[in-house]
Design a protein around this motif. Structure first.
Motif, PDB file in Angstrom:
ATOM      1  N   LYS A 136      43.671  -2.484  15.768  1.00  0.00           N
ATOM      2  CA  LYS A 136      43.547  -2.678  17.214  1.00  0.00           C
ATOM      3  C   LYS A 136      42.158  -2.275  17.690  1.00  0.00           C
ATOM      4  CE  LYS A 136      47.806  -3.968  17.542  1.00  0.00           C
ATOM      5  NZ  LYS A 136      47.951  -4.935  16.484  1.00  0.00           N
ATOM      6  N   ASP A 137      41.695  -2.968  18.708  1.00  0.00           N
ATOM      7  CA  ASP A 137      40.406  -2.696  19.338  1.00  0.00           C
ATOM      8  C   ASP A 137      40.676  -1.911  20.614  1.00  0.00           C
ATOM      9  OD1 ASP A 137      38.167  -2.961  21.124  1.00  0.00           O
ATOM     10  OD2 ASP A 137      37.452  -4.632  19.910  1.00  0.00           O
ATOM     11  N   PRO A 138      40.281  -0.632  20.669  1.00  0.00           N
ATOM     12  CA  PRO A 138      40.588   0.183  21.859  1.00  0.00           C
ATOM     13  C   PRO A 138      40.113  -0.446  23.173  1.00  0.00           C
ATOM     14  CG  PRO A 138      39.781   1.581  20.091  1.00  0.00           C
ATOM     15  CD  PRO A 138      39.580   0.149  19.639  1.00  0.00           C
ATOM     16  N   ALA A 139      38.961  -1.087  23.167  1.00  0.00           N
ATOM     17  CA  ALA A 139      38.467  -1.707  24.402  1.00  0.00           C
ATOM     18  C   ALA A 139      39.374  -2.860  24.828  1.00  0.00           C
ATOM     19  CB  ALA A 139      37.032  -2.202  24.209  1.00  0.00           C
ATOM     20  N   LYS A 140      39.848  -3.643  23.870  1.00  0.00           N
ATOM     21  CA  LYS A 140      40.762  -4.741  24.198  1.00  0.00           C
ATOM     22  C   LYS A 140      42.109  -4.208  24.685  1.00  0.00           C
ATOM     23  CE  LYS A 140      38.860  -8.256  21.111  1.00  0.00           C
ATOM     24  NZ  LYS A 140      39.155  -9.118  19.938  1.00  0.00           N
ATOM     25  N   VAL A 141      42.588  -3.140  24.072  1.00  0.00           N
ATOM     26  CA  VAL A 141      43.858  -2.552  24.504  1.00  0.00           C
ATOM     27  C   VAL A 141      43.737  -2.054  25.937  1.00  0.00           C
ATOM     28  CG1 VAL A 141      45.502  -0.667  24.132  1.00  0.00           C
ATOM     29  CG2 VAL A 141      44.635  -1.960  22.172  1.00  0.00           C
ATOM     30  N   HIS A 142      42.669  -1.337  26.235  1.00  0.00           N
ATOM     31  CA  HIS A 142      42.468  -0.835  27.609  1.00  0.00           C
ATOM     32  C   HIS A 142      42.319  -1.992  28.593  1.00  0.00           C
ATOM     33  CE1 HIS A 142      42.387   3.416  26.741  1.00  0.00           C
ATOM     34  NE2 HIS A 142      41.560   3.190  25.733  1.00  0.00           N
ATOM     35  N   GLY A 143      41.570  -3.025  28.213  1.00  0.00           N
ATOM     36  CA  GLY A 143      41.403  -4.189  29.071  1.00  0.00           C
ATOM     37  C   GLY A 143      42.726  -4.907  29.328  1.00  0.00           C
ATOM     38  N   PHE A 144      43.538  -4.987  28.307  1.00  0.00           N
ATOM     39  CA  PHE A 144      44.852  -5.614  28.417  1.00  0.00           C
ATOM     40  C   PHE A 144      45.726  -4.848  29.406  1.00  0.00           C
ATOM     41  CE2 PHE A 144      49.250  -6.209  27.108  1.00  0.00           C
ATOM     42  CZ  PHE A 144      49.325  -7.582  26.898  1.00  0.00           C
ATOM     43  N   VAL A 145      45.792  -3.541  29.256  1.00  0.00           N
ATOM     44  CA  VAL A 145      46.626  -2.712  30.138  1.00  0.00           C
ATOM     45  C   VAL A 145      46.122  -2.803  31.575  1.00  0.00           C
ATOM     46  CG1 VAL A 145      47.365  -0.340  30.650  1.00  0.00           C
ATOM     47  CG2 VAL A 145      47.358  -1.176  28.279  1.00  0.00           C
ATOM     48  N   ARG A 146      44.808  -2.717  31.759  1.00  0.00           N
ATOM     49  CA  ARG A 146      44.245  -2.820  33.112  1.00  0.00           C
ATOM     50  C   ARG A 146      44.592  -4.164  33.757  1.00  0.00           C
ATOM     51  NH1 ARG A 146      39.866  -0.300  30.948  1.00  0.00           N
ATOM     52  NH2 ARG A 146      38.746  -2.246  30.651  1.00  0.00           N
ATOM     53  N   ALA A 147      44.413  -5.245  33.002  1.00  0.00           N
ATOM     54  CA  ALA A 147      44.675  -6.577  33.548  1.00  0.00           C
ATOM     55  C   ALA A 147      46.159  -6.759  33.871  1.00  0.00           C
ATOM     56  CB  ALA A 147      44.208  -7.653  32.576  1.00  0.00           C
ATOM     57  N   ALA A 148      47.043  -6.266  33.002  1.00  0.00           N
ATOM     58  CA  ALA A 148      48.478  -6.391  33.252  1.00  0.00           C
ATOM     59  C   ALA A 148      48.880  -5.612  34.494  1.00  0.00           C
ATOM     60  CB  ALA A 148      49.262  -5.911  32.036  1.00  0.00           C
ATOM     61  N   ARG A 149      48.387  -4.405  34.630  1.00  0.00           N
ATOM     62  CA  ARG A 149      48.740  -3.569  35.782  1.00  0.00           C
ATOM     63  C   ARG A 149      48.142  -4.089  37.081  1.00  0.00           C
ATOM     64  NH1 ARG A 149      48.049   2.500  33.231  1.00  0.00           N
ATOM     65  NH2 ARG A 149      50.114   2.559  32.277  1.00  0.00           N
ATOM     66  N   ALA A 150      46.946  -4.647  37.021  1.00  0.00           N
ATOM     67  CA  ALA A 150      46.258  -5.107  38.226  1.00  0.00           C
ATOM     68  C   ALA A 150      46.948  -6.295  38.878  1.00  0.00           C
ATOM     69  CB  ALA A 150      44.816  -5.489  37.890  1.00  0.00           C
ATOM     70  N   ASN A 151      47.747  -6.992  38.108  1.00  0.00           N
ATOM     71  CA  ASN A 151      48.387  -8.194  38.660  1.00  0.00           C
ATOM     72  C   ASN A 151      49.876  -8.010  38.862  1.00  0.00           C
ATOM     73  OD1 ASN A 151      47.770 -10.654  39.692  1.00  0.00           O
ATOM     74  ND2 ASN A 151      48.369 -11.773  37.872  1.00  0.00           N
ATOM     75  N   GLY A 152      50.253  -6.815  39.300  1.00  0.00           N
ATOM     76  CA  GLY A 152      51.648  -6.569  39.639  1.00  0.00           C
ATOM     77  C   GLY A 152      52.474  -6.035  38.495  1.00  0.00           C
ATOM     78  N   GLY A 153      51.832  -5.622  37.429  1.00  0.00           N
ATOM     79  CA  GLY A 153      52.565  -5.181  36.264  1.00  0.00           C
ATOM     80  C   GLY A 153      52.768  -3.693  36.187  1.00  0.00           C
TER      81      GLY A 153
END
Length: 191
Positions: A172-189
């Motif tokens: 896993k790429d830590p930057a991609k994981v953090h980006g994924f979580v941020r994007a999911a949460r930012a859009n109602g997640g």
């Protein structure tokens, strides 16, 4: 945090490795199994202390239901989805047996982990078909660049990513994981 326990896949690990990952991450553990016997699934869940057992094979509803009743874990049944008919069929077949259904992209030869999307737009209202206590898990081809769209369209309870947040297979790429979580949460997640 998920680990693939069935041998023979590019991300497969053994039980001691799954235990170590869960301990190091200090997160609930999801174990992914493909066509286990009931005894194998129960043993793996007990040995790893799994919170969720995710089944990706041809397990029948009776096996899913019996696994669900065999311990404190939650059971999610994965379903490869090509279209709305596949999604509705999975809901009909496993709706009473599993705690959640994971919709994954359909692949001719592999049970998951291929980075293949299912048709999000045609399934935009599918969550409304789930029972109130059942979880809808969206998987297949999710990454930091598209998870916000998936969350917006599908409103899943859970999003699942593997290849979309990797540096290379199994890493896993830590930057991609953090980006994924941020994007999911930012859009109602939520969390």
């Amino acid at each position: 945090m998920g680990t693939v326990l069935t041998p023979g896949f590019s991300r497969s690990v053994d039980i001691p490795t799954a235990q170590a990952v869960a301990e190091a991450a200090d997160l609930p553990l999801v174990i992914l199994l493909v066509d286990p016997t009931l005894a194998e699934a129960v043993a793996a869940a007990r040995e790893t202390g799994a919170s969720v057992v995710q089944l990706h094979g041809r397990e029948d509803p009776d096996t899913v239901s019996r696994l669900r009743a065999s311990g404190p874990w939650t059971v999610w049944k994965a379903a490869p989805v090509r279209d709305e008919a596949d999604a509705l069929s999975a809901l009909d077949r496993y709706g009473d047996a599993a705690d959640g259904l994971l919709f994954d992209g359909w692949h001719e030869k592999l049970p998951g982990g291929t980075g293949t999307r299912f048709p999000w737009r045609s399934l935009a209202g599918i969550r409304d078909r789930f029972a109130p206590e059942q979880r809808f898990v969206a998987a297949g081809g999710l990454n930091p660049g598209n998870v916000a769209e998936a969350v917006s369209l599908l409103r899943p309870h859970v999003v699942d990513a593997s290849s979309g947040v990797e540096r290379r297979v199994g890493v896993k790429d830590p930057a991609k994981v953090h980006g994924f979580v941020r994007a999911a949460r930012a859009n109602g997640g939520g969390s």
